[in-house]
Scaffold this active site. Sequence first.
Site, PDB file in Angstrom:
ATOM      1  N   CYS A  58       0.822  -1.213   0.000  1.00  0.00           N
ATOM      2  CA  CYS A  58       0.000   0.000   0.000  1.00  0.00           C
ATOM      3  C   CYS A  58       0.856   1.263   0.000  1.00  0.00           C
ATOM      4  CB  CYS A  58      -0.900   0.028   1.235  1.00  0.00           C
ATOM      5  SG  CYS A  58      -1.892  -1.447   1.490  1.00  0.00           S
ATOM      6  N   ASP A  90      -2.494  -3.422   7.686  1.00  0.00           N
ATOM      7  CA  ASP A  90      -3.639  -4.187   8.180  1.00  0.00           C
ATOM      8  C   ASP A  90      -3.623  -5.612   7.633  1.00  0.00           C
ATOM      9  OD1 ASP A  90      -4.305  -1.819   9.320  1.00  0.00           O
ATOM     10  OD2 ASP A  90      -6.289  -1.662   8.429  1.00  0.00           O
ATOM     11  N   CYS A 131      -2.174   2.769   3.107  1.00  0.00           N
ATOM     12  CA  CYS A 131      -2.946   1.772   3.861  1.00  0.00           C
ATOM     13  C   CYS A 131      -4.049   2.446   4.678  1.00  0.00           C
ATOM     14  CB  CYS A 131      -2.008   0.951   4.747  1.00  0.00           C
ATOM     15  SG  CYS A 131      -2.730  -0.629   5.285  1.00  0.00           S
ATOM     16  N   ASP A 132      -4.987   1.639   5.132  1.00  0.00           N
ATOM     17  CA  ASP A 132      -6.278   2.122   5.635  1.00  0.00           C
ATOM     18  C   ASP A 132      -6.212   3.277   6.640  1.00  0.00           C
ATOM     19  OD1 ASP A 132      -7.017  -0.063   4.180  1.00  0.00           O
ATOM     20  OD2 ASP A 132      -8.110  -1.064   5.789  1.00  0.00           O
ATOM     21  N   LYS A 133      -5.360   3.167   7.657  1.00  0.00           N
ATOM     22  CA  LYS A 133      -5.382   4.166   8.727  1.00  0.00           C
ATOM     23  C   LYS A 133      -4.599   5.417   8.369  1.00  0.00           C
ATOM     24  CE  LYS A 133      -7.712   1.075  10.650  1.00  0.00           C
ATOM     25  NZ  LYS A 133      -7.445   0.088   9.598  1.00  0.00           N
ATOM     26  N   CYS A 203      -5.360  -2.192  -1.160  1.00  0.00           N
ATOM     27  CA  CYS A 203      -6.264  -3.302  -1.481  1.00  0.00           C
ATOM     28  C   CYS A 203      -7.334  -2.872  -2.481  1.00  0.00           C
ATOM     29  CB  CYS A 203      -6.889  -3.841  -0.214  1.00  0.00           C
ATOM     30  SG  CYS A 203      -5.661  -4.477   0.951  1.00  0.00           S
ATOM     31  N   SER A 480     -12.823  -5.515   8.486  1.00  0.00           N
ATOM     32  CA  SER A 480     -12.119  -5.030   7.311  1.00  0.00           C
ATOM     33  C   SER A 480     -13.134  -4.591   6.272  1.00  0.00           C
ATOM     34  CB  SER A 480     -11.252  -6.150   6.738  1.00  0.00           C
ATOM     35  OG  SER A 480     -10.876  -5.876   5.425  1.00  0.00           O
TER      36      SER A 480
END
Length: 564
Positions: A58, A90, A131-133, A203, A480
């Site tokens: 990511c 993650d 990435c997500d955060k 992702c 998720s």
Amino acid sequence: MATQPPSKPVLNARSRRITAGDSRAPNRAMLRAVGFSDEDFDKPIIGVASTWSEITPCNSHIDELARRAKQGVETAQGKAQIFGTITVSDGISMGTEGMKYSLVSREVIADSIEVVSNAQAFDGLVAIGGCDKNMPGCMIAIGRLDIPSVFVYGGTILPGTHQGKKLDIVSAFESVGQVCAGTISREVFHAIEAHACPGAGSCGGMYTANTMSTAIEALGMSLPNSASHPAVTAAKAADCEDAGRAVIRLIELGVTPRKIMTPKAFENAITVVMALGGSTNAVLHLIAIAKALEVELSLADFDRLSKRVPHLADLKPSGKFVMADLSELGGTAPVMRMLLDEGLLHGDCLTVTGKTLAENLAEFEPIPRGNAIIRRPADPLRASGPLVILKGNLAPEGAVAKVSGLKQTAITGPARIFDSEEECLEAILGKKINAGDVVVIRYEGPKGGPGMREMLAPTSALVGEGLGESVGLITDGRFSGGTHGLVVGHVCPEAQTGGPMAALREGDVITIDADRQELSVKLTDEEIAQRLAAWTPPPMKYRGVLRKYAREVVSASEGAVTDY
């Protein structure tokens, strides 16, 4: 009398505190050592917050993107300084103790960007996340700082392939349950692992990274259509250069994030998330970003907009397509243009271009009719939004479910109680969970985890074993963006703080009903109170950052923030 021409704005008004005057000669001396010249001290200084890391695909390409953003700043006559912050993967930490640190990383990212940007007195900021955060962490910092800022998404990964079938990271998670159930061979199992992630980027489905990138674009804080450009493309590199130039323009205009991220802008973000079938994490993160801006946003707003906005996108995890497919079709801006034309977005909201959302979208044609990915509002996948807020005697403060793609949206069955994700996964893989059960994973909330882990491993195992819609699952943890199935997360209050989940016992009858927006247990209020009177919270077994986080964090219904 002649009219005086308007004075030009001072573009380095903030950074002058460290660069101007005789007393700042030592400060300038330090800056000269990192590349400043005499001319640079009169320019606006722009921080470029890079979440580059070799830890995860990511973020593995973001160092180059940060340099492109710096180039954009400096071609617009600013001076850029790249600095780093952390990331947690993650996908790699999922299903392990390491995942407890994922949501914690959002707060660390926000704190670190705030610290550097204020300590160095940046005049503006470009933040690049993968990435997500990373994304909500950057946005929380941007909200606190309130200096001219642009967010750039590092971009989505391209899909992997095996035997002509497109793959992504969720394919790998679900293959664990499939190989356990004997529905795929070990050779196919290994091939999925080897081909799921072909290179850099976040992702690929409408999971949390792509959900948040799209939400941030709809908020007005990213450049038009940048949310959907894949990671390793010329378009993504151009996004970064353009962002560098855009932040200088925002300084000239005096436009700061609080002028952009208004209550109506948050409604736009929620609307786009609902239409595209985004992750449940959007609820948590958008509330957290709003708190940083002192904008009122609650579960009730998601509930209200869910009833108004149809689900239109056939995107993974519940659908067939990924963000790269949407990019080939035209991207996020044409989708938003369609939503604007349908009266579902506020077109008068200001954005980082200095123009309104409607002005930006006028440059794009609506998403073409008759395509396979995005339906028209008159012919939706679901007439209302797929993110549903549930309440009941198990969730008096609320809980969040995602019902996209589900044929069955309700279940009543016996509780199967697990006090950790690991216990639950062991039971699923050990074939101890049966159709009709309602799995309960508790003590995984913000305080109880600590860290509110995502439950992708057990939910993917259920799907892989063919139990995705015949078993319900509730948790005070999270899911998720890749999770799908009859699952409910963010149950509030969490078990660790004495929420009703703490009172549950094996075999209690639980009802999940998304249509009635109900999450309840067949117990009276008096029975729940009696059980809780004899209950004591599990002791904290962690030190360091997890202990500090558990002490400060608030409920998931308040965004699970640590500075509220």
